[in-house]
Scaffold this motif. Structure first.
Motif, PDB file in Angstrom:
ATOM      1  N   LEU A 174       8.537  55.259  57.071  1.00 37.74           N
ATOM      2  CA  LEU A 174       9.784  55.579  57.759  1.00 37.74           C
ATOM      3  C   LEU A 174       9.878  54.843  59.086  1.00 37.74           C
ATOM      4  N   GLU A 175       8.768  54.726  59.775  1.00 36.67           N
ATOM      5  CA  GLU A 175       8.753  53.992  61.039  1.00 36.67           C
ATOM      6  C   GLU A 175       9.144  52.523  60.828  1.00 36.67           C
ATOM      7  N   VAL A 176       8.545  51.896  59.809  1.00 33.78           N
ATOM      8  CA  VAL A 176       8.863  50.495  59.523  1.00 33.78           C
ATOM      9  C   VAL A 176      10.313  50.363  59.076  1.00 33.78           C
ATOM     10  N   PHE A 177      10.759  51.270  58.219  1.00 34.80           N
ATOM     11  CA  PHE A 177      12.133  51.205  57.697  1.00 34.80           C
ATOM     12  C   PHE A 177      13.148  51.324  58.829  1.00 34.80           C
ATOM     13  N   GLU A 178      12.951  52.277  59.719  1.00 36.56           N
ATOM     14  CA  GLU A 178      13.932  52.498  60.786  1.00 36.56           C
ATOM     15  C   GLU A 178      13.973  51.316  61.750  1.00 36.56           C
ATOM     16  N   ARG A 179      12.799  50.762  62.053  1.00 33.77           N
ATOM     17  CA  ARG A 179      12.773  49.599  62.941  1.00 33.77           C
ATOM     18  C   ARG A 179      13.489  48.413  62.309  1.00 33.77           C
ATOM     19  N   THR A 180      13.249  48.189  61.028  1.00 32.35           N
ATOM     20  CA  THR A 180      13.864  47.041  60.356  1.00 32.35           C
ATOM     21  C   THR A 180      15.354  47.273  60.151  1.00 32.35           C
ATOM     22  N   SER A 194      10.564  36.522  62.114  1.00 31.81           N
ATOM     23  CA  SER A 194      10.017  37.499  61.172  1.00 31.81           C
ATOM     24  C   SER A 194      10.963  37.594  59.981  1.00 31.81           C
ATOM     25  N   PHE A 195      10.393  37.529  58.787  1.00 31.00           N
ATOM     26  CA  PHE A 195      11.190  37.523  57.562  1.00 31.00           C
ATOM     27  C   PHE A 195      11.517  38.966  57.202  1.00 31.00           C
ATOM     28  N   LEU A 196      12.760  39.386  57.382  1.00 27.88           N
ATOM     29  CA  LEU A 196      13.124  40.798  57.288  1.00 27.88           C
ATOM     30  C   LEU A 196      12.838  41.438  55.928  1.00 27.88           C
ATOM     31  N   PRO A 197      13.040  40.738  54.797  1.00 30.09           N
ATOM     32  CA  PRO A 197      12.694  41.393  53.530  1.00 30.09           C
ATOM     33  C   PRO A 197      11.250  41.877  53.490  1.00 30.09           C
ATOM     34  N   CYS A 198      10.339  41.131  54.121  1.00 28.09           N
ATOM     35  CA  CYS A 198       8.928  41.518  54.082  1.00 28.09           C
ATOM     36  C   CYS A 198       8.705  42.865  54.764  1.00 28.09           C
ATOM     37  N   SER A 199       9.435  43.127  55.843  1.00 28.46           N
ATOM     38  CA  SER A 199       9.291  44.420  56.511  1.00 28.46           C
ATOM     39  C   SER A 199       9.788  45.548  55.617  1.00 28.46           C
ATOM     40  N   THR A 219      17.381  40.332  51.901  1.00 30.25           N
ATOM     41  CA  THR A 219      17.189  41.402  52.877  1.00 30.25           C
ATOM     42  C   THR A 219      17.934  42.656  52.445  1.00 30.25           C
ATOM     43  N   HIS A 220      19.165  42.506  52.005  1.00 28.08           N
ATOM     44  CA  HIS A 220      19.959  43.672  51.606  1.00 28.08           C
ATOM     45  C   HIS A 220      19.364  44.372  50.390  1.00 28.08           C
ATOM     46  N   LEU A 221      18.911  43.625  49.400  1.00 28.58           N
ATOM     47  CA  LEU A 221      18.358  44.279  48.215  1.00 28.58           C
ATOM     48  C   LEU A 221      17.026  44.945  48.549  1.00 28.58           C
ATOM     49  N   SER A 222      16.257  44.359  49.468  1.00 27.77           N
ATOM     50  CA  SER A 222      14.998  44.968  49.873  1.00 27.77           C
ATOM     51  C   SER A 222      15.243  46.234  50.684  1.00 27.77           C
ATOM     52  N   HIS A 223      16.317  46.239  51.453  1.00 22.47           N
ATOM     53  CA  HIS A 223      16.739  47.455  52.154  1.00 22.47           C
ATOM     54  C   HIS A 223      17.036  48.572  51.163  1.00 22.47           C
ATOM     55  N   ILE A 224      17.730  48.238  50.086  1.00 25.46           N
ATOM     56  CA  ILE A 224      18.044  49.241  49.058  1.00 25.46           C
ATOM     57  C   ILE A 224      16.768  49.775  48.419  1.00 25.46           C
ATOM     58  N   TRP A 273       9.738  45.384  52.364  1.00 23.12           N
ATOM     59  CA  TRP A 273       8.713  45.493  51.315  1.00 23.12           C
ATOM     60  C   TRP A 273       7.562  46.365  51.791  1.00 23.12           C
ATOM     61  N   LEU A 274       7.168  46.182  53.049  1.00 19.69           N
ATOM     62  CA  LEU A 274       6.091  47.001  53.577  1.00 19.69           C
ATOM     63  C   LEU A 274       6.496  48.469  53.600  1.00 19.69           C
ATOM     64  N   ALA A 275       7.722  48.760  54.022  1.00 19.54           N
ATOM     65  CA  ALA A 275       8.193  50.148  54.037  1.00 19.54           C
ATOM     66  C   ALA A 275       8.147  50.747  52.634  1.00 19.54           C
ATOM     67  N   GLU A 276       8.603  49.989  51.639  1.00 17.11           N
ATOM     68  CA  GLU A 276       8.574  50.484  50.269  1.00 17.11           C
ATOM     69  C   GLU A 276       7.145  50.727  49.802  1.00 17.11           C
ATOM     70  N   CYS A 277       6.265  49.778  50.083  1.00 15.96           N
ATOM     71  CA  CYS A 277       4.878  49.886  49.623  1.00 15.96           C
ATOM     72  C   CYS A 277       4.182  51.084  50.268  1.00 15.96           C
ATOM     73  N   LEU A 278       4.394  51.277  51.555  1.00 18.54           N
ATOM     74  CA  LEU A 278       3.811  52.427  52.238  1.00 18.54           C
ATOM     75  C   LEU A 278       4.356  53.735  51.691  1.00 18.54           C
ATOM     76  N   ALA A 279       5.660  53.782  51.430  1.00 18.08           N
ATOM     77  CA  ALA A 279       6.268  55.016  50.922  1.00 18.08           C
ATOM     78  C   ALA A 279       5.736  55.369  49.545  1.00 18.08           C
ATOM     79  N   ARG A 280       5.675  54.398  48.679  1.00 18.39           N
ATOM     80  CA  ARG A 280       5.222  54.670  47.309  1.00 18.39           C
ATOM     81  C   ARG A 280       3.710  54.891  47.246  1.00 18.39           C
ATOM     82  N   GLY A 281       3.003  54.429  48.275  1.00 14.97           N
ATOM     83  CA  GLY A 281       1.567  54.635  48.327  1.00 14.97           C
ATOM     84  C   GLY A 281       1.160  55.908  49.042  1.00 14.97           C
ATOM     85  N   GLY A 282       2.148  56.734  49.419  1.00  8.94           N
ATOM     86  CA  GLY A 282       1.844  58.023  50.021  1.00  8.94           C
ATOM     87  C   GLY A 282       1.808  58.035  51.533  1.00  8.94           C
ATOM     88  N   ARG A 283       2.208  56.934  52.191  1.00 11.26           N
ATOM     89  CA  ARG A 283       2.221  56.858  53.658  1.00 11.26           C
ATOM     90  C   ARG A 283       3.661  56.969  54.150  1.00 11.26           C
TER      91      ARG A 283
END
Length: 601
Positions: free
Chosen positions: A551-557, A529-534, A587-592, A536-546
């Motif tokens: 937070l669930e995706v972010f903490e797991r990743t 699994s490509f970690l930056p993508c996870s 991965t690190h920049l996507s985490h930020i 990215w999903l956390a960021e997209c969900l957060a900015r989209g109101g989810r």
């Protein structure tokens, strides 16, 4: 092949000096180090061949337990060893100094400091130049001063530890350490010819101690620029430090990772060399650092790109050597004498993606310029000519297929992410022209902007499901679609992106982590699994109101980081194992970016 001998990738810590880096294992062994640059030949590469690769290890003679950490707000690694007889710590760093951009020491410092009781330590230094293919000539110049030379490579070995020759190509030693006692070892890159004309002299131990303090101060001063002060503060600062460590100070280039050929699946063929500067990844890096308050790196990379492309878009590549080198430096070849990490072959040097067409580069370079302008800077005429040529090229080439963000080695395709980036190039070019009154073919650009958008919405969108797709005419998804809102093409809360993010969560997630895509890409074998993508999903969900889902995706990743807060490129959730090159800047920049979306905006 002795797979059990290789430590997990998570066992390694990073030290660096913004010129190169080294990986240090939990056992106190430097198993990877290229000198004098990230993309130079390896002096120690046991990481890729346990028998041939070379290493420098320091650890207690008796059985021991290990704790480790970075000294706060620095890249100085502290490994604490505990035995039945006592406790001591090993401090590892590349030494830093003011003026080090142009005049680095190219020096690894290893200091053992007694804490409790008494311990006996073993030292073994096995340099192997040119990726393990050359056993160097080791010479003794003083009781504690040695050099190792071979070909055009050289290493100065200094300190206050008694070493002895073990054969012609190995140094061994042992020493006792008591509370508050210190022993020091210095490994420094030198040119072989320099040794002949300027015989080395020992370094005073107090000078080494001063260099440690200077290094601690250098990193803390840099970290003081980081403005992030919210949830996950320490982890975000650690990611920022990793990104800074990946910068190549002399030119402003940024390495994607410090390693080559750590496999994306154990035993597989997806083993690439990431020690170069990718335009896209570097722009993502400086964007993340800029969001945290460290903007100087963005300007340095902007200047690097303008110089390296020779001011001409016709000569633009997607990846360069850290000094700006072009295709010859990046020619991909295999090191057949190395067995590879846990038998994963081939081991590669260079990267064949340098010759690929990837149209997203145009958009990200215009985004870099636009963000630089929004910080109050105005492009001069020379820079504008370069930017205008980028936009003109995007207008001319957006209809062509390319190899996309994932650098597929199958046939080029009409990737939606690439088309959106071309739209971004034209849109940001118009914004810059209007902001500063630059001469530009506004009518042509505006027409192209509208046509690109219309085509994407017609051919890159699945109206039945209400989601964007990987490529024109396809139904498959691609995690890179999560980046579309960053370009301004759609808003984060746009229902199409919200649905796309949910579809990716449903269709591309395995064991809670996001895959890049599912379509074949011309390379055999699986990947993790490509970690930056996870992220990215956390960021997209957060900015989209989810937020809760994000937070669930972010903490797991985030939990895939090792005990030092370092992330790999990929992850095997079944085995709980890091995969791919390490540490991975993307991965690190996507985490930020995900942390900022959750807590700082």
């Amino acid at each position: 092949m002795g797979e059990a001998r290789y430590p997990p990738i998570a066992d390694y810590g990073l030290i660096g000096d913004c010129h190169t880096a080294a990986l240090v294992s939990r056992a106190g062994s430097i198993d990877w180090c290229c000198l004098p640059r990230f993309d130079s030949g390896a002096y120690f590469c046991r990481l890729l061949d346990w028998d041939k690769g070379g290493y420098c290890e320091i650890h207690p003679v008796e059985p021991y337990e290990v704790d480790r950490r970075y000294i706060e707000d620095t890249l100085v690694l502290e490994t604490t060893f505990r035995t039945a007889g006592g406790e001591a710590r090993l401090l590892d760093c590349f030494t830093m100094r003011k003026g080090g951009r142009a005049h680095p020491r190219h020096e690894i410092l290893r200091i053992v400091e007694g804490l409790e009781g008494g311990l006996r330590f073993s030292v073994r230094i096995v340099p192997r130049f040119d990726y393990g293919s050359l056993k160097p000539w080791i010479r003794c110049h003083d009781a504690r001063l040695f050099t190792a030379i071979g070909g055009d490579e050289g290493l100065l070995i200094d300190g206050d530890i008694d070493l002895r020759m073990s054969g012609r190509h190995v140094l061994d030693g042992e020493f006792e350490i008591e509370p508050r006692g210190r022993r020091r070892l210095k490994l420094q890159f030198v040119r072989p010819e320099t040794i002949d004309y300027e015989p080395p002299v020992p370094t005073d131990p107090r000078t080494m101690d001063q260099r440690l303090e200077e290094t601690l101060g250098w990193w803390r001063q840099w970290v003081s620029r980081i403005g992030y002060d919210a949830e996950s503060r320490d982890a975000v600062r650690r990611s920022a430090l990793v990104l800074k460590a990946l910068t190549y100070a002399p030119t402003g280039a940024i390495a994607a990772a410090v390693t080559t050929s750590l496999p994306e699946w154990i035993g597989g063929e997806r083993n690439w060399d990431y020690r170069y500067t990718w335009v896209r990844d570097s722009i993502f890096t400086v964007r993340s650092l800029g969001d945290l308050g460290a903007g100087a790196e963005a300007d340095a990379f902007r200047r690097f790109m303008e110089r390296t492309a020779a001011g001409s878009v016709d000569d633009l590549q997607i990846v360069y050597g850290l000094g700006g080198e072009r295709r010859r430096w990046l020619n991909e070849w295999e090191l057949g004498w190395l067995e590879g990490y846990r038998g994963s072959r081939p081991v590669r040097v260079g990267n064949g993606a340098a010759s690929q067409a990837q149209h997203d580069t145009y958009g990200y370079l215009l985004d870099l310029a636009w963000r630089w302008a929004k910080r109050g800077n105005q492009p001069d005429e020379d820079y504008w000519r370069f930017l205008r040529a980028l936009v003109d090229t995007a207008v001319r080439r957006w209809r062509e297929p390319d190899h996309g963000i994932w650098e597929v080695r199958s046939r080029p395709r009409h990737f939606v992410h690439s088309k959106v980036a071309c739209w971004e190039a034209v849109d940001h070019g118009l914004r810059l022209a209007d902001r500063y009154g630059f001469d530009a073919p506004r009518e042509t650009w505006s027409g192209a902007c509208e046509e690109i958008r219309r085509t994407i919405e017609e051919q890159g969108y699945d109206a039945e499901r209400g989601v964007f797709v990987q490529a024109f005419g396809a139904t498959a998804l691609d995690a890179a679609l999560l980046l579309i809102p960053r370009t301004g093409f759609v808003a984060w809360e746009d229902p199409r992106i919200v649905r796309t993010a949910e579809a990716i969560r449903d269709e591309l997630c395995e064991d809670g982590f996001v895959l890049r895509y599912r379509d074949p890409d011309g390379i055999p074998g699986p990947e993790g699994s490509f970690l930056p993508c996870s992220f990215w999903l956390a960021e997209c969900l957060a900015r989209g109101g989810r937020r809760e889902a994000a937070l669930e995706v972010f903490e797991r990743t985030s939990a895939t980081a090792n005990d030092l807060g370092l992330y790999s490129e990929e992850y095997d959730p079944t085995a709980g194992e890091m995969l791919g090159n390490f540490p991975q800047g993307l991965t690190h920049l996507s985490h930020i970016s995900a942390a900022i979306a959750l807590w700082w905006e």
